[in-house]
Write a protein that holds these residues in place. Structure first.
Motif, short mmCIF file in Angstrom:
data_model
loop_
_atom_site.label_atom_id
_atom_site.label_comp_id
_atom_site.label_asym_id
_atom_site.label_seq_id
_atom_site.Cartn_x
_atom_site.Cartn_y
_atom_site.Cartn_z
N ALA A 22 0.83 -1.21 0.00
CA ALA A 22 0.00 0.00 0.00
C ALA A 22 0.86 1.26 0.00
O ALA A 22 0.55 2.23 -0.69
CB ALA A 22 -0.94 -0.01 1.21
N ALA A 23 1.96 1.25 0.74
CA ALA A 23 2.85 2.40 0.77
C ALA A 23 3.46 2.64 -0.61
O ALA A 23 3.59 3.78 -1.06
CB ALA A 23 3.95 2.21 1.82
N ILE A 24 3.82 1.57 -1.29
CA ILE A 24 4.39 1.68 -2.63
C ILE A 24 3.31 2.14 -3.62
O ILE A 24 3.58 2.97 -4.49
CB ILE A 24 5.03 0.35 -3.07
N ALA A 25 2.10 1.65 -3.47
CA ALA A 25 1.01 2.09 -4.34
C ALA A 25 0.76 3.58 -4.18
O ALA A 25 0.45 4.28 -5.15
CB ALA A 25 -0.26 1.30 -4.04
N ASN A 27 3.06 5.77 -3.28
CA ASN A 27 4.21 6.52 -3.80
C ASN A 27 5.20 5.53 -4.41
O ASN A 27 6.07 4.99 -3.70
CB ASN A 27 4.89 7.33 -2.69
N PRO A 28 5.10 5.27 -5.72
CA PRO A 28 5.97 4.29 -6.37
C PRO A 28 7.45 4.63 -6.34
O PRO A 28 8.28 3.78 -6.64
CB PRO A 28 5.46 4.26 -7.81
N ASN A 29 7.79 5.87 -6.01
CA ASN A 29 9.20 6.28 -5.94
C ASN A 29 9.72 6.38 -4.52
O ASN A 29 10.81 6.92 -4.29
CB ASN A 29 9.38 7.64 -6.64
N ALA A 30 8.95 5.89 -3.56
CA ALA A 30 9.34 6.01 -2.15
C ALA A 30 10.64 5.25 -1.87
O ALA A 30 10.89 4.19 -2.44
CB ALA A 30 8.24 5.47 -1.25
N ARG A 33 13.66 3.67 3.25
CA ARG A 33 13.64 4.35 4.54
C ARG A 33 12.26 4.97 4.81
O ARG A 33 11.74 4.88 5.91
CB ARG A 33 14.71 5.44 4.56
N ASP A 34 11.67 5.58 3.79
CA ASP A 34 10.36 6.22 3.95
C ASP A 34 9.24 5.19 4.11
O ASP A 34 8.31 5.38 4.89
CB ASP A 34 10.07 7.15 2.78
N ILE A 35 9.34 4.10 3.36
CA ILE A 35 8.35 3.02 3.48
C ILE A 35 8.43 2.43 4.89
O ILE A 35 7.40 2.20 5.53
CB ILE A 35 8.60 1.93 2.42
#
Length: 109
Positions: A22-25, A27-30, A33-35
């Motif tokens: 879900a985090a990648i969905a 923001n696909p460029n995350a 560290r941010d995920i």
């Protein structure tokens, strides 16, 4: 740098794999560290989960310099027999915040 996530005891409804997806969905460029910070996991755990998702064909990535861009396979079906026939897109529709909701209801820090 983000510190180690707070420990959690007890059970939860959503798995770490679903949270990372879900985090990648969202923001696909995350960055990993941010995920990790968003999902309250360690960077090592997120790396392992991304590897699992890529190995099973739910996720792929392309590298552009130092940045990864992830691509989710929305039509791939979920693994558990109880969710037979449900796609990744169906799961993500429940987990990913709609942009309009994010503007109306900002997430507390």
């Amino acid at each position: 740098m983000v510190g180690v996530p707070e420990p959690h005891s007890g059970w939860t409804f959503i798995t770490s794999h679903a949270r990372v997806l879900a985090a990648i969905a969202d923001n696909p460029n995350a960055r990993i560290r941010d995920i990790a910070a968003r999902c309250r996991l360690t960077e090592r755990a997120v790396s392992r989960i991304i590897s699992d998702l890529e190995q099973d064909g739910y996720l792929s990535h392309t590298r552009d310099g130092r940045t990864n861009t992830y691509r989710i396979e929305p039509d791939k079906v979920l693994r558990h027999p109880a969710e037979a026939g449900l796609s990744v897109a169906s799961l993500l529709s429940l987990l990913v915040q709609d942009e309009t909701d994010r503007v109306r209801r900002p997430v507390a820090p």
